[in-house]
Design a protein around this motif. Structure first.
Motif: not given
Length: 532
Positions: A86-99
């Motif tokens: 769950r923590l990694w899902e959040l980190v990866r989602a934010l990285a994708e949103e941040a480009g």
């Protein structure tokens, strides 16, 4: 000035650091060559050659310090995607949103901080594997939405157009700053400074140039922080990002207090809380003391931590975020960020193993629970005869108990005894009442300690553990009934103890209240083991 121009400027400034050392080494080498080929011999020439070697040592060290040491970074526990999905899902989602690319590793640390690093080559020009460092106290003290703001800010250091080459500038600042800090410490003082006049001159040369580098890049670094804040507000919401920043001073202060008064209270004796509770107990403290932390969230610092701090003042950062337009995201992610961790008990225990060094005894001893930790650590601390006042009594009288001290006070010799206490140069130079005023706080604290130790050695002291406020030192009489404790019970034993101590330390000392108080605790109790 564009990002590429700023990065190029940083490279030139770093090259100047190396150039200073190389030029000075070349001059020393030319001098040695001139001496060696001059045809002169004797002790004077030998001394000059030795001096050149001595001068070359700090120059070579200065060049080496500018390099990033291998393995540099905080200690922590790696949180893998398999263990913490769950923590990694959040980190990866934010990285994708941040480009931007997601980090390859996430490490949990014991710091009230979050950071990102990249093992890039060629001073950041060639990308490398990234790591995210996430402090456990942030997970314990922030909501999910606030954590999103913190993570988005860190990832923003890589993604924003204004900061696409900021890794280079940041690396130059870190390397030069580390060198300057080391050389400042190496310059020494007192006799060391007299012996190293030339070393000090070289250190000042490096420090002067390094300070210039930090000043030149400071504005860029603070621009990058503001840019990362804007990205965090866009991804996580204005309210969550600003409130996360407001939490930082409260978390930093309360975590330091927690370690000192709770988790590590018995560490000097090799004593720790139950496994998993060294850091786990911090969540309990936060839950119990929310009202005490409110003012820390509103009174934010208006000045940077130092003139060369890369971060703008916290108040300025919060003000800029709160000036952004409303985004209607005030009700998101109110759950505790700590709930993102799977199997938190195992994570807490693993973090203890990763960051706690072995005590002098070689192994830690675990208390049964928090009250047991408090009692055992305080009993051991009170029984320590190496405190300043007991040590002074042993030196003068051969014994260090409270009755001996009261006799010294009654004889009017307290201030003669006080000359053996550690004091500042100003206090040692002062005379009469001025000297007494400077030493009285230390005497008051030490006498408090000796009163509690006297009750403890006779089995008349009970500690009451509390998350909500200070632990209470309860002085007891026959049958264990409290003498002076109640709702006002405190770590110093309560108002009655304070009043008796103030009377004993007054300009006209009166030890009768203290003797009467101690007499109430008299009884046939057997002294506790380990106390003398």
């Amino acid at each position: 000035m564009g990002a590429f121009t700023r990065a190029l400027r940083a490279l030139v400034l770093l090259a100047g650091f190396y150039l200073i050392g190389l030029v000075l080494l070349a001059l020393l080498g030319l001098g040695d060559w001139a001496l060696a080929t001059s045809g002169h011999h004797g002790i004077g020439v030998i001394r000059l050659l030795i001096l050149s070697v001595v001068l070359a040592v700090p120059l070579v060290r200065g060049l080496a310090l500018v390099r990033t040491p291998p393995g540099e970074g905080p200690h922590g526990v790696e949180l893998t995607p398999e263990a913490q999905p769950r923590l990694w899902e959040l980190v990866r989602a934010l990285a994708e949103e941040a480009g931007t690319r997601a980090p390859a590793r996430v490490l949990l640390t014991a710091d009230v901080n979050a950071a990102v690093s990249e093992r890039a080559r060629l001073l950041g020009l060639v990308p490398g594997p990234r790591a995210l460092y996430l402090g456990l106290p942030l997970l314990q003290g922030l909501t999910e939405a606030q954590l999103r703001g913190v993570l988005a800010h860190e990832l923003g250091h890589y993604s924003h157009a204004d900061t696409r080459l900021s890794g280079l500038t940041s690396r130059v600042r870190e390397q030069v700053g580390r060198t300057v800090a080391h050389l400042r410490g190496e310059s020494g003082d007192g006799e060391t400074r007299k012996r190293n006049v030339l070393h000090r001159w070289l250190a000042k040369l490096y420090i002067g140039y390094g300070t210039l580098v930090l000043r030149v890049t400071l504005q860029d670094a603070r621009r990058q922080e503001f840019a990362a804040d804007r990205l965090a507000a866009r991804l996580a919401g204005r309210t969550a990002t600003a409130s996360a920043l407001r939490e930082l001073p409260a978390l930093e202060s309360s975590f330091a207090y927690y370690l000192d008064r709770y988790a590590l209270a018995g560490s000097d004796r090799g004593l720790l809380p139950p496994r998993g509770e060294v850091f786990g107990g911090y969540g309990r403290l936060l839950d119990a003391r929310q009202l005490e932390l409110v003012h820390m969230r509103t009174e934010l610092p208006d000045e940077p931590a130092s003139p060369y701090d890369s971060h703008p003042p916290l108040a300025a950062r919060v003000r800029r975020i709160e000036e952004l337009p409303e985004d209607g995201r005030t009700d998101e992610g109110r759950a505790a960020a700590f709930a993102l961790l799977d199997a938190p008990e195992r994570v807490l225990a693993a973090l203890e193993d990763a960051v706690l060094k072995a005590p002098p005894s070689g192994t830690w001893t675990r208390a049964a629970d928090w009250p047991d930790l408090l009692t055992r650590s305080m009993d051991a601390r009170l029984g320590d005869q190496d405190a300043p006042l007991p040590r002074a009594l042993l030196r003068e009288k051969g014994t260090a108990g409270l009755p001996t001290l009261l006799s010294v006070i009654e004889e009017g010799r307290l201030w003669d005894l006080a000359r053996h206490l550690p004091a500042s140069a100003e206090a040692r130079a002062a005379k009469g009442r001025a000297r007494q005023a400077m030493l009285r706080p230390l005497l008051r604290e030490q006498l408090h300690r000796m009163v509690l130790a006297d009750f403890s050695v006779r089995g008349r002291l009970r500690w009451e553990f509390s998350w909500e406020g200070p632990h209470a030192a309860v002085l007891t009489g026959d049958g264990g009934a409290p003498l002076v404790a109640g709702p006002e019970g405190r770590e110093d034993g309560g108002p009655a103890v304070e009043a008796a101590i103030e009377a004993a330390l007054a300009d006209r000392p009166d030890t009768r209240p203290l003797r009467a108080l101690c007499a109430l605790g008299d009884g046939p109790q057997t002294p506790k083991d380990g106390l003398v």
